[in-house]
Design a protein around this motif. Structure first.
Motif, mmCIF file in Angstrom:
data_model
loop_
_atom_site.group_PDB
_atom_site.id
_atom_site.type_symbol
_atom_site.label_atom_id
_atom_site.label_comp_id
_atom_site.label_asym_id
_atom_site.label_seq_id
_atom_site.Cartn_x
_atom_site.Cartn_y
_atom_site.Cartn_z
ATOM 1 N N ASP A 1 0.595 4.181 -8.891
ATOM 2 C CA ASP A 1 0.069 5.336 -9.445
ATOM 3 C C ASP A 1 0.590 6.484 -9.260
ATOM 4 O O ASP A 1 0.664 7.497 -10.278
ATOM 5 N N SER B 1 10.377 4.538 -17.064
ATOM 6 C CA SER B 1 9.127 4.685 -17.808
ATOM 7 C C SER B 1 8.750 3.385 -18.515
ATOM 8 O O SER B 1 7.816 3.323 -18.894
ATOM 9 N N LYS C 1 5.928 -1.623 -10.316
ATOM 10 C CA LYS C 1 4.945 -1.757 -11.304
ATOM 11 C C LYS C 1 3.464 -1.744 -10.732
ATOM 12 O O LYS C 1 3.112 -2.323 -9.859
ATOM 13 N N LYS D 1 3.996 3.938 -14.678
ATOM 14 C CA LYS D 1 3.034 4.902 -15.334
ATOM 15 C C LYS D 1 3.759 6.189 -15.319
ATOM 16 O O LYS D 1 3.717 6.959 -16.526
ATOM 17 N N HIS D 2 4.291 6.580 -14.250
ATOM 18 C CA HIS D 2 4.789 8.008 -14.164
ATOM 19 C C HIS D 2 5.950 8.062 -13.776
ATOM 20 O O HIS D 2 6.537 7.678 -12.749
#
Length: 254
Positions: free
Chosen positions: A82, A98, A79, A102-103
């Motif tokens: 980026d 997801s 978590k 984030k990605h």
């Protein structure tokens, strides 16, 4: 691209070498078992780690190549990262990642892997999925360095591919093992049927399997089938498999 590889099993071992050969930079290899991480890291010039607190959180890509039931736990420990985080599972939804990061994406190589046998990734279908178009572009660029067969496949289709692969690979290999068992029990060498295995596999590369089926079941040769079943009288579990597969062949070839 800076990559963190999380996992040290069959897929991770082969994938690490393929990424290194393609010029990618694997900055870390993570495994709860540090020795397993070291075994891969030393071959790709990477650092081995066994604690989530040590993970480089500035990498571009994180590849989670662990058992399916361990993916969620790994995702929770990523978590706030980026970079793009992908798993290599054939059956696990992308949302297991997801929902935590984030990605997210999926990088599923449709092949059987063993640590003792390194495969050529150029011939392996790589099935990709990502949380958005930008992440898919990133994943595609990496995949195309490894393989000439890159496909965008959604989760439902990927699960079907994995199911079919279990029949074509895992079950087929188990039948080889049963053949080995029968031969060994009767003091015969498994090498005797290796040309048969090779020819059977070669034929389906050029025609549909149902078009090249042979054997007593498709011929409706009940005499031979009954003889085989009698030979397996002391192996009732193999009798059941033989009968089930014979019935399936008859059903397909009515």
């Amino acid at each position: 691209m800076n990559i963190v590889l999380l996992g040290s099993g069959n897929v991770a071992t082969n994938l690490a070498l393929a990424l290194k050969a393609a010029g990618e930079n694997i900055v870390q290899v993570f495994s709860p078992n540090l020795e397993n991480a070291k075994a891969i890291a030393k071959n790709v010039g990477s650092k081995s780690i066994n604690s989530f607190s040590e993970i480089d959180r500035t990498a571009d890509l994180y590849i989670v190549s662990v058992k399916d039931d361990a993916i969620a736990g790994v995702a929770k420990n990523l978590k706030g990262v980026d970079g793009l985080i992908v798993h290599t599972s054939g059956t696990t939804d992308i949302n297991i990642l997801s929902s935590e990061v984030k990605h997210a994406g999926v990088f599923y190589p449709l092949q059987t892997f063993s640590k003792s046998r390194i495969v050529d990734f150029k011939t392996i279908p790589l099935c990709l999925e990502a949380s958005d178009h930008h992440q898919l572009d990133i994943l595609t660029r990496v995949a195309e360095k490894l393989s000439d067969k890159v496909y965008v496949v959604n989760g439902d289709k990927r699960k079907v591919l994995h199911l079919a692969a279990v029949f074509a690979c895992n079950f087929a290999n188990h039948l080889y093992a049963l053949s080995h068992q029968i031969l060994t029990k009767n003091d015969l060498n498994f090498d005797l049927i290796k040309p048969l295995i090779t020819e059977t596999a070669d034929k389906v590369l050029f025609d549909y399997p149902e078009n090249v089926q042979t054997g007593p079941a498709i011929r409706r040769d009940e005499s031979t089938i009954n003889k085989h079943l009698a030979m397996l009288s002391d192996l009732p579990e193999l009798q059941e498999i033989y009968q089930t597969l014979s019935n399936s062949i008859k059903l397909v070839h009515k």
